[in-house]
Scaffold this active site. Structure first.
Site, PDB file in Angstrom:
ATOM      1  N   CYS B  85       8.595  65.992 -10.875  1.00 23.89           N
ATOM      2  CA  CYS B  85       7.838  66.789 -11.579  1.00 23.89           C
ATOM      3  C   CYS B  85       8.660  68.039 -11.907  1.00 23.89           C
ATOM      4  O   CYS B  85       9.516  68.000 -12.812  1.00 23.89           O
ATOM      5  CB  CYS B  85       6.655  67.252 -10.700  1.00 23.89           C
ATOM      6  SG  CYS B  85       5.313  67.789 -11.601  1.00 23.89           S
ATOM      7  N   HIS B 202       4.676  61.708  -8.340  1.00 26.22           N
ATOM      8  CA  HIS B 202       5.140  62.309  -7.131  1.00 26.22           C
ATOM      9  C   HIS B 202       4.871  61.417  -5.968  1.00 26.22           C
ATOM     10  O   HIS B 202       3.761  61.188  -5.207  1.00 26.22           O
ATOM     11  CB  HIS B 202       3.862  63.457  -6.536  1.00 26.22           C
ATOM     12  CG  HIS B 202       4.236  64.575  -7.384  1.00 26.22           C
ATOM     13  ND1 HIS B 202       4.921  65.740  -6.940  1.00 26.22           N
ATOM     14  CD2 HIS B 202       3.758  65.172  -8.294  1.00 26.22           C
ATOM     15  CE1 HIS B 202       4.892  66.844  -7.748  1.00 26.22           C
ATOM     16  NE2 HIS B 202       3.917  66.302  -8.796  1.00 26.22           N
ATOM     17  N   GLU B 204       6.245  61.507  -3.084  1.00 29.10           N
ATOM     18  CA  GLU B 204       6.342  61.974  -1.608  1.00 29.10           C
ATOM     19  C   GLU B 204       4.528  62.143  -1.298  1.00 29.10           C
ATOM     20  O   GLU B 204       4.266  62.364  -0.294  1.00 29.10           O
ATOM     21  CB  GLU B 204       6.918  63.298  -1.467  1.00 29.10           C
ATOM     22  CG  GLU B 204       6.188  64.670  -2.182  1.00 29.10           C
ATOM     23  CD  GLU B 204       6.340  64.550  -3.735  1.00 29.10           C
ATOM     24  OE1 GLU B 204       6.775  63.662  -4.364  1.00 29.10           O
ATOM     25  OE2 GLU B 204       5.828  65.664  -4.184  1.00 29.10           O
TER      26      GLU B 204
END
Lengths: 82, 229
Positions: B85, B202, B204
């Site tokens: 990002c 994302h 994560e």
């Protein structure tokens, strides 16, 4: 003291959705003669120094390295004595 | 192996990345952006967030942080770098990856799950995925409208640098499923050498089924596999 006025705009051919929305809004307000609208940035800098050609070069360098992203934006600037 | 997560003023996804690395049992530590020594790390993560408030352009100021020179050297030596990002935006601004980021076509901040198709499984970031596999990973951004000039795009396609594209749940890459207007539905790219990845989704945030998806694990586990060889 010199003052630089730097104008940064998206390059020709790169979609500017903000400009398009503003164009539509102006049209709906009745301004039917407005064509393409492009939104950019205006950055004003105060500069110390007396050598105008040197300052000119510096503003150009700063515009290239930080103030604009050469991949998507182009810039112009004016340099004048205050 | 050891992950290092660079923290800029305004980063806000560093704890999620730390948690993700920890979850798969790897060592991880934070790297303040003033540090210039990246010895001992196998993979550097540039996390998401709003470095320097996104002032001027996303990533424009972060590229001049002291850590970035060290990061360029780290990448030149073949170290793995992943920018997520805002981290992707910083990699673009710093020239480690080609192209630039524009504002989302719809002018809105988009925060939702998207589908991305894996286009190249031979990078250190994708060996645990299958070619054409669809990953479900969330995005959260205002500037994810990736742009590159035609010639650059052509080279990237030729070199297999386009890793992820937005697609429908079946893997069809269509305009309708492109959330932000990015050119050729691009969601993630690598450099020519393949050791620097930038992506808008994302991974994560997609590490556990209980939170909606664990597809992000595949990217983290690919990195572990690549660095333990």
């Amino acid at each position: 003291m010199y003052k630089a006025k730097v104008y940064v705009t998206l390059k020709e051919g790169i979609l500017d959705p903000q400009g398009a929305i503003i164009g539509k809004a102006l049209d709906s307000l009745g301004y039917k003669n407005v064509g393409n609208v492009r939104v950019g940035k205006f950055i004003q800098l105060e500069l110390e120094g007396t050598d105008k050609s040197k300052l000119n070069k510096q503003v150009d360098e700063m515009s290239h390295r930080l103030l604009s992203n050469p991949v998507i934006e182009s810039y112009t600037f004016e340099l004048g004595e205050e | 192996m050891r992950f290092g997560i660079v923290v800029f003023p305004g980063s806000n996804c560093e704890q999620d990345c730390y948690y993700a690395a920890h979850l798969i049992g790897e060592q991880v530590s934070y790297i303040w952006h003033h540090e210039t020594n990246l010895n001992g790390y196998d993979c550097i993560i540039l996390p998401g967030g709003f470095s320097y408030g996104d002032y001027l352009r996303t990533g424009a100021v972060a590229k001049f942080s002291p850590v970035m020179d060290a990061l360029v050297t780290f990448a030149e030596k073949g170290g793995l770098v992943i920018g997520i990002c805002n981290g992707f935006q910083i990699l673009l601004e710093s020239g480690l990856l080609p192209g630039a980021m524009l504002r989302n076509k719809g002018l809105k901040f988009i925060c939702k799950y998207v589908n991305v198709k894996v286009e190249n499984t031979s990078t250190p970031f994708t060996t645990k995925t299958l070619r054409g596999e669809v990953l479900r990973i969330p995005i959260a951004h205002n500037e994810g409208n990736y742009y590159a000039e035609a010639g650059v795009l052509e080279d990237m396609n030729k070199n297999g640098q386009i890793i992820l594209r937005y697609c429908d749940p079946h893997g069809d890459v269509t305009e309708e499923w492109n959330p932000n207007g990015s050119i050729e539905n691009i969601a993630g790219i690598t450099n020519k050498e393949g050791n620097v990845l930038g992506l808008m989704p994302h991974p994560e945030r997609a590490m556990e089924e209980i939170l909606g998806s664990e597809d992000g694990r595949k990217i983290f586990e690919s990195i572990v596999s690549a660095t333990s060889k």
